[in-house]
Design a protein around this motif. Structure first.
Motif, short mmCIF file in Angstrom:
data_model
loop_
_atom_site.label_atom_id
_atom_site.label_comp_id
_atom_site.label_asym_id
_atom_site.label_seq_id
_atom_site.Cartn_x
_atom_site.Cartn_y
_atom_site.Cartn_z
N VAL A 8 0.84 -1.21 0.00
CA VAL A 8 0.00 0.00 0.00
C VAL A 8 0.87 1.25 0.00
CG1 VAL A 8 -1.66 1.34 1.35
CG2 VAL A 8 -1.97 -1.13 1.08
N GLU A 9 1.92 1.25 0.82
CA GLU A 9 2.79 2.44 0.88
C GLU A 9 3.51 2.66 -0.44
OE1 GLU A 9 6.13 4.96 1.30
OE2 GLU A 9 6.36 2.79 1.03
N ALA A 10 3.97 1.58 -1.07
CA ALA A 10 4.65 1.72 -2.36
C ALA A 10 3.71 2.26 -3.43
CB ALA A 10 5.24 0.37 -2.79
N ALA A 11 2.46 1.85 -3.36
CA ALA A 11 1.50 2.26 -4.38
C ALA A 11 1.03 3.70 -4.20
CB ALA A 11 0.30 1.31 -4.37
N PHE A 12 0.80 4.09 -2.95
CA PHE A 12 0.16 5.39 -2.71
C PHE A 12 1.04 6.38 -1.94
CE2 PHE A 12 -3.23 2.17 -2.98
CZ PHE A 12 -3.92 2.68 -4.06
N GLY A 13 2.04 5.88 -1.22
CA GLY A 13 2.89 6.79 -0.46
C GLY A 13 2.12 7.43 0.67
N TYR A 14 2.63 8.56 1.12
CA TYR A 14 1.99 9.29 2.21
C TYR A 14 1.72 10.71 1.74
CZ TYR A 14 0.95 10.82 6.97
OH TYR A 14 0.31 11.30 8.07
N PRO A 15 0.49 11.20 1.86
CA PRO A 15 0.16 12.56 1.40
C PRO A 15 1.08 13.60 2.04
CG PRO A 15 -1.83 11.36 1.95
CD PRO A 15 -0.68 10.52 2.44
N ARG A 16 1.79 14.36 1.23
CA ARG A 16 2.78 15.30 1.74
C ARG A 16 2.16 16.42 2.57
NH1 ARG A 16 6.92 16.03 -3.44
NH2 ARG A 16 7.51 13.82 -3.60
N ARG A 17 0.90 16.72 2.34
CA ARG A 17 0.27 17.81 3.08
C ARG A 17 -0.25 17.36 4.44
NH1 ARG A 17 -3.28 21.03 -1.58
NH2 ARG A 17 -1.53 21.51 -2.96
N TRP A 18 -0.27 16.07 4.68
CA TRP A 18 -0.76 15.57 5.96
C TRP A 18 0.33 15.67 7.02
CZ3 TRP A 18 -4.16 10.54 5.32
CH2 TRP A 18 -5.22 10.84 4.46
N TRP A 19 -0.11 15.85 8.24
CA TRP A 19 0.81 15.84 9.37
C TRP A 19 1.34 14.43 9.58
CZ3 TRP A 19 0.69 13.46 14.23
CH2 TRP A 19 1.58 13.98 15.18
N HIS A 20 2.64 14.27 9.70
CA HIS A 20 3.24 12.95 9.82
C HIS A 20 3.54 12.64 11.29
CE1 HIS A 20 5.86 9.50 9.16
NE2 HIS A 20 5.42 9.47 7.92
N PRO A 21 3.30 11.40 11.75
CA PRO A 21 3.56 11.05 13.15
C PRO A 21 4.99 11.31 13.60
CG PRO A 21 2.24 9.34 12.10
CD PRO A 21 2.64 10.29 11.02
N VAL A 22 5.96 11.17 12.70
CA VAL A 22 7.34 11.42 13.07
C VAL A 22 7.54 12.86 13.54
CG1 VAL A 22 9.71 11.57 12.18
CG2 VAL A 22 8.30 9.58 11.63
N MET A 23 6.74 13.78 12.98
CA MET A 23 6.81 15.17 13.42
C MET A 23 6.42 15.29 14.88
SD MET A 23 5.12 16.94 10.03
CE MET A 23 5.15 18.58 10.75
N GLY A 24 5.40 14.50 15.29
CA GLY A 24 5.01 14.52 16.69
C GLY A 24 6.09 13.98 17.60
N VAL A 25 6.76 12.91 17.16
CA VAL A 25 7.89 12.37 17.93
C VAL A 25 8.99 13.42 18.04
CG1 VAL A 25 9.67 10.58 18.00
CG2 VAL A 25 7.36 10.01 17.25
N GLY A 26 9.23 14.13 16.96
CA GLY A 26 10.26 15.16 16.97
C GLY A 26 9.95 16.27 17.96
N VAL A 27 8.68 16.65 18.03
CA VAL A 27 8.28 17.69 19.00
C VAL A 27 8.53 17.21 20.43
CG1 VAL A 27 6.33 18.97 19.94
CG2 VAL A 27 6.61 18.76 17.46
#
Length: 289
Positions: A8-27
């Motif tokens: 699924v990830e290879a086919a569709f990837g992750y929407p660039r405009r969406w908030w990514h969980p890694v950003m929350g970990v970084g905060v």
């Protein structure tokens, strides 16, 4: 679930405009570092333990929502599509002779100084990032997901993020980031060697270079996929690079000339094949189990 998430990830990837969980970990890491960093290892160990505990708890909670939700959430921890797209964004202008655009694109995926890189320097940086990130961003989280479900995936990504943010040998972070760096070394030990093997198989070569040069890399894990890629391409990676205007010595990986735009495109083809091999490996493991 791991195989489905990879597809699924290879086919569709992750929407660039969406908030990514890694950003929350970084905060979270930023806030804990600001409050806890007293240049001692104890606080750094506590940070890793807390982050992993939170990751496991969150993973267990999401898994209760069902397989479909778990697969969709798991795609946020995999980087097959995004890594391919970021490196392709370097390869295209480099092949077209647009060096400034290629420098700008490679600056998005590497930490070294890029403003004075020539064509070979840009290609080298992109290939090294592609090979190393194949382990950090694809193989390691996929194995965590395969063996331990979402808690394993989240723990691997959290540790990797902590290492990238505080696992540096600067005076301010040398002690506090020690646990993050060591934890990252541990969780990537086996995946790095699997990643190197997959690259060598996909590239139909590179085994000798990997066994010879990987131990000389500054990282106990990063050298395996990078050396395998160098051997598969028949090109020379590694060597001195500049960070913030200061030249850092690095081991040389592989033999032959420095890579060019065609080699970068070849590295992308090897990477894509290696991802397919990872699918087969995980699918086979799940079938046997």
């Amino acid at each position: 679930m791991a195989l489905a998430a990879l597809i699924v990830e290879a086919a569709f990837g992750y929407p660039r405009r969406w908030w990514h969980p890694v950003m929350g970990v970084g905060v979270l890491i930023d806030r804990f570092e600001a409050r806890w960093n007293r240049r001692r290892r104890l606080e750094g160990v506590a940070l890793v333990v807390l982050l992993v505990a939170l990751s496991v708890a969150l993973g267990l909670a999401i898994e209760r929502l069902g397989t479909v939700v778990s697969v969709l959430v798991a795609t946020t921890g995999l980087a097959q599509r995004s890594l391919n797209d970021h490196v392709a964004a370097v390869a295209q202008p480099l092949a077209a002779g647009d060096l400034p655009a290629a420098r700008a694109a490679v600056a998005m995926i590497v930490g070294r100084d890029t403003d004075r890189l020539n064509d070979a320097g840009v290609a080298t940086a992109a290939i090294e990032s592609l090979a190393e990130s194949f382990c950090d961003g694809v193989v390691a989280p996929a194995i965590g997901l395969l063996l331990f479900g979402l808690p394993g995936l989240f723990a691997v990504k959290t540790i990797n993020t902590a290492d990238s943010m505080v696992g540096h040998r600067t005076p301010e972070l040398r002690a506090f980031g020690w646990a993050s760096a060591k934890a990252d070394d541990v969780v990537n030990f086996v995946p790095a060697r699997i990643a190197g093997a997959l690259v060598a198989i996909a590239g139909r070569g590179g085994w000798r270079t990997m066994w010879r040069d990987a131990p000389g890399h500054a990282s106990p894990n990063g050298g395996w996929p990078e050396a395998a890629m160098a051997g598969a391409l028949g090109r020379r990676l590694g060597g001195p690079v500049s960070y913030d205007g200061k030249v850092a010595a690095r081991a040389v990986l592989g033999d032959g000339p420095r890579p060019d735009a065609r080699d970068l495109m070849a590295a992308l083809r090897i990477y894509r094949t290696a991802c397919l091999l990872l699918w087969l490996l995980i699918g086979g493991f799940a079938w046997v189990r």
